[in-house]
Scaffold this motif. Structure first.
Motif, PDB file in Angstrom:
ATOM      1  N   GLY A 154       0.786  -1.237   0.000  1.00  0.00           N
ATOM      2  CA  GLY A 154       0.000   0.000   0.000  1.00  0.00           C
ATOM      3  C   GLY A 154       0.814   1.281   0.000  1.00  0.00           C
ATOM      4  O   GLY A 154       0.264   2.372  -0.174  1.00  0.00           O
ATOM      5  N   THR A 155       2.118   1.181   0.192  1.00  0.00           N
ATOM      6  CA  THR A 155       2.979   2.375   0.133  1.00  0.00           C
ATOM      7  C   THR A 155       2.958   2.952  -1.282  1.00  0.00           C
ATOM      8  O   THR A 155       2.824   2.207  -2.253  1.00  0.00           O
ATOM      9  CB  THR A 155       4.436   1.989   0.511  1.00  0.00           C
ATOM     10  N   GLU A 156       3.093   4.283  -1.370  1.00  0.00           N
ATOM     11  CA  GLU A 156       3.054   4.927  -2.681  1.00  0.00           C
ATOM     12  C   GLU A 156       4.282   4.524  -3.517  1.00  0.00           C
ATOM     13  O   GLU A 156       5.411   4.619  -3.038  1.00  0.00           O
ATOM     14  CB  GLU A 156       3.022   6.440  -2.475  1.00  0.00           C
ATOM     15  N   ILE A 157       4.058   4.084  -4.749  1.00  0.00           N
ATOM     16  CA  ILE A 157       5.162   3.722  -5.655  1.00  0.00           C
ATOM     17  C   ILE A 157       5.907   4.993  -6.059  1.00  0.00           C
ATOM     18  O   ILE A 157       5.295   5.995  -6.415  1.00  0.00           O
ATOM     19  CB  ILE A 157       4.620   3.001  -6.919  1.00  0.00           C
ATOM     20  N   ARG A 158       7.218   4.927  -5.973  1.00  0.00           N
ATOM     21  CA  ARG A 158       8.051   6.076  -6.283  1.00  0.00           C
ATOM     22  C   ARG A 158       8.607   5.995  -7.691  1.00  0.00           C
ATOM     23  O   ARG A 158       8.806   4.914  -8.233  1.00  0.00           O
ATOM     24  CB  ARG A 158       9.226   6.140  -5.315  1.00  0.00           C
ATOM     25  N   TYR A 159       8.886   7.188  -8.256  1.00  0.00           N
ATOM     26  CA  TYR A 159       9.484   7.289  -9.587  1.00  0.00           C
ATOM     27  C   TYR A 159      10.731   8.132  -9.485  1.00  0.00           C
ATOM     28  O   TYR A 159      10.679   9.248  -8.965  1.00  0.00           O
ATOM     29  CB  TYR A 159       8.475   7.949 -10.534  1.00  0.00           C
ATOM     30  N   VAL A 160      11.853   7.587  -9.926  1.00  0.00           N
ATOM     31  CA  VAL A 160      13.112   8.352  -9.950  1.00  0.00           C
ATOM     32  C   VAL A 160      13.797   8.090 -11.291  1.00  0.00           C
ATOM     33  O   VAL A 160      13.458   7.151 -12.002  1.00  0.00           O
ATOM     34  CB  VAL A 160      14.079   7.932  -8.807  1.00  0.00           C
ATOM     35  N   LYS A 161      14.771   8.953 -11.608  1.00  0.00           N
ATOM     36  CA  LYS A 161      15.613   8.697 -12.783  1.00  0.00           C
ATOM     37  C   LYS A 161      16.814   7.911 -12.301  1.00  0.00           C
ATOM     38  O   LYS A 161      17.470   8.292 -11.335  1.00  0.00           O
ATOM     39  CB  LYS A 161      16.097  10.017 -13.392  1.00  0.00           C
ATOM     40  N   GLN A 162      17.085   6.797 -12.962  1.00  0.00           N
ATOM     41  CA  GLN A 162      18.255   6.022 -12.592  1.00  0.00           C
ATOM     42  C   GLN A 162      18.831   5.328 -13.792  1.00  0.00           C
ATOM     43  O   GLN A 162      18.076   4.811 -14.616  1.00  0.00           O
ATOM     44  CB  GLN A 162      17.868   4.988 -11.549  1.00  0.00           C
ATOM     45  N   ALA A 163      20.139   5.314 -13.890  1.00  0.00           N
ATOM     46  CA  ALA A 163      20.825   4.793 -15.084  1.00  0.00           C
ATOM     47  C   ALA A 163      20.223   5.471 -16.321  1.00  0.00           C
ATOM     48  O   ALA A 163      20.086   4.865 -17.378  1.00  0.00           O
ATOM     49  CB  ALA A 163      20.691   3.268 -15.181  1.00  0.00           C
ATOM     50  N   GLY A 164      19.809   6.757 -16.125  1.00  0.00           N
ATOM     51  CA  GLY A 164      19.244   7.530 -17.230  1.00  0.00           C
ATOM     52  C   GLY A 164      17.835   7.124 -17.616  1.00  0.00           C
ATOM     53  O   GLY A 164      17.291   7.618 -18.600  1.00  0.00           O
ATOM     54  N   ARG A 165      17.233   6.248 -16.813  1.00  0.00           N
ATOM     55  CA  ARG A 165      15.926   5.721 -17.192  1.00  0.00           C
ATOM     56  C   ARG A 165      14.923   5.970 -16.077  1.00  0.00           C
ATOM     57  O   ARG A 165      15.262   5.920 -14.896  1.00  0.00           O
ATOM     58  CB  ARG A 165      16.008   4.210 -17.434  1.00  0.00           C
ATOM     59  N   GLY A 166      13.670   6.215 -16.445  1.00  0.00           N
ATOM     60  CA  GLY A 166      12.600   6.323 -15.465  1.00  0.00           C
ATOM     61  C   GLY A 166      12.486   4.998 -14.723  1.00  0.00           C
ATOM     62  O   GLY A 166      12.438   3.958 -15.345  1.00  0.00           O
ATOM     63  N   THR A 167      12.480   5.092 -13.386  1.00  0.00           N
ATOM     64  CA  THR A 167      12.559   3.875 -12.576  1.00  0.00           C
ATOM     65  C   THR A 167      11.455   3.889 -11.534  1.00  0.00           C
ATOM     66  O   THR A 167      11.246   4.888 -10.853  1.00  0.00           O
ATOM     67  CB  THR A 167      13.944   3.815 -11.895  1.00  0.00           C
ATOM     68  N   HIS A 168      10.744   2.771 -11.422  1.00  0.00           N
ATOM     69  CA  HIS A 168       9.616   2.678 -10.484  1.00  0.00           C
ATOM     70  C   HIS A 168       9.958   1.651  -9.406  1.00  0.00           C
ATOM     71  O   HIS A 168      10.441   0.572  -9.717  1.00  0.00           O
ATOM     72  CB  HIS A 168       8.361   2.212 -11.212  1.00  0.00           C
ATOM     73  N   TYR A 169       9.677   2.011  -8.128  1.00  0.00           N
ATOM     74  CA  TYR A 169       9.927   1.020  -7.075  1.00  0.00           C
ATOM     75  C   TYR A 169       9.079   1.332  -5.854  1.00  0.00           C
ATOM     76  O   TYR A 169       8.567   2.452  -5.690  1.00  0.00           O
ATOM     77  CB  TYR A 169      11.406   0.969  -6.687  1.00  0.00           C
TER      78      TYR A 169
END
Ligand SMILES: [Zn+2]
Length: 273
Positions: free
Chosen positions: A252-267
């Motif tokens: 239930g935690t909010e999924i985060r979006y970051v840039k990593q290795a130059g790519r949009g990354t979801h975790y």
């Protein structure tokens, strides 16, 4: 960009449609897509040859012929192969058309970033990205015994490791995010901080997400369609990719979006450590 399940979906369809078909003529509408040959040389080499099979390694397709040269294809962002039996609607963005003894094989590409190469039918292709591919992520060679020593030997981040086609072939942004979510590994984790047990979990997760992607006919986010023109439906089964701001399906935690290795990354910041 099509990843292993999407490319494999196209391969299976094309293999069924064009194996045993003779190339009678080739119309090259965009010669610059052929990277190591002129349009004229490609015609001279391939016309009159019979296509024997379509195979795949990583995200590359190989159209085998009964002659000394075969055709290697990387679809990049928007490339696709379509078989046209004739009589259907006109297909847009046709870049190279193989007129066969029955029907047409069309390489279409909207953004024209794809690549085609003439390669020897046997032995090394001498195309660097192809000859150096690691094992396919869904192959029996991709095991904990294979991957764990490689993780131990580098402090790069796991996301960029998994995107590296020389380590494991066929994964791109979508299936890497999905596999890391299943394995509970934060995309920014250093490879050499991953234990053998966790590496085993990662291996299983890579096999699982690719198998599911294949079973669903691939993932259609923007414009992937299989060779038959049908869209895949794996996007309906993604657990983390594209779900930024939505609750994690596990905790239930909010999924985060970051840039990593130059790519949009979801975790998920809770499930993935
Ligand atoms: Zn979670």
């Amino acid at each position: 960009m099509p990843e292993l399940p999407e490319v494999e979906t196209i391969r299976a369809y094309i293999d069924e449609k064009v194996s045993g078909r003779r190339i009678d003529d080739i119309r090259v509408c965009l010669p610059r897509l052929i990277k190591n040959s002129s349009a004229g040389d490609m015609k001279k080499t391939l016309i009159g040859r019979t296509i024997t099979a379509c195979s795949r390694r990583g995200k590359y397709l190989l159209l085998h012929t009964d002659g000394p040269y075969s055709l290697l294809i990387h679809l990049r962002m928007t490339g696709s192969l379509i078989y046209d039996a004739g009589g259907g609607e006109e297909i847009r963005a046709q870049r190279i058309v193989f007129l066969l003894d029955t029907g047409k094989l069309i390489y279409r590409d909207i953004r024209t970033l794809g690549c085609l190469w003439l390669v020897p039918s046997a032995g090394l292709t001498h195309i660097k990205g192809y000859d150096t591919l690691g094992p396919d992520g869904n192959s029996p060679e991709f095991t904990t015994a294979y991957v764990y020593p490689r993780l131990k030997g580098t402090h790069r981040r796991i996301k960029s490791f998994l995107l590296d086609q020389t380590q494991v072939a066929g994964l791109g942004n979508i299936y890497v995010d999905e596999a890391l979510f299943r394995a509970g590994i934060r995309p920014s984790r250093r490879c050499n901080h991953i234990s053998r047990v966790t590496a085993g979990r990662l291996c299983d997760a890579v096999h699982a997400v690719l198998a599911e992607g294949l079973a669903h006919g691939g993932t259609t986010i923007r414009n992937f369609v299989g060779g038959s023109g049908r869209e895949g439906n794996n996007q309906d089964y993604l657990r983390v990719y594209g779900r930024e701001g939505q609750p994690c399906l596990v905790c239930g935690t909010e999924i985060r979006y970051v840039k990593q290795a130059g790519r949009g990354t979801h975790y998920c910041p809770h499930c993935q450590t």
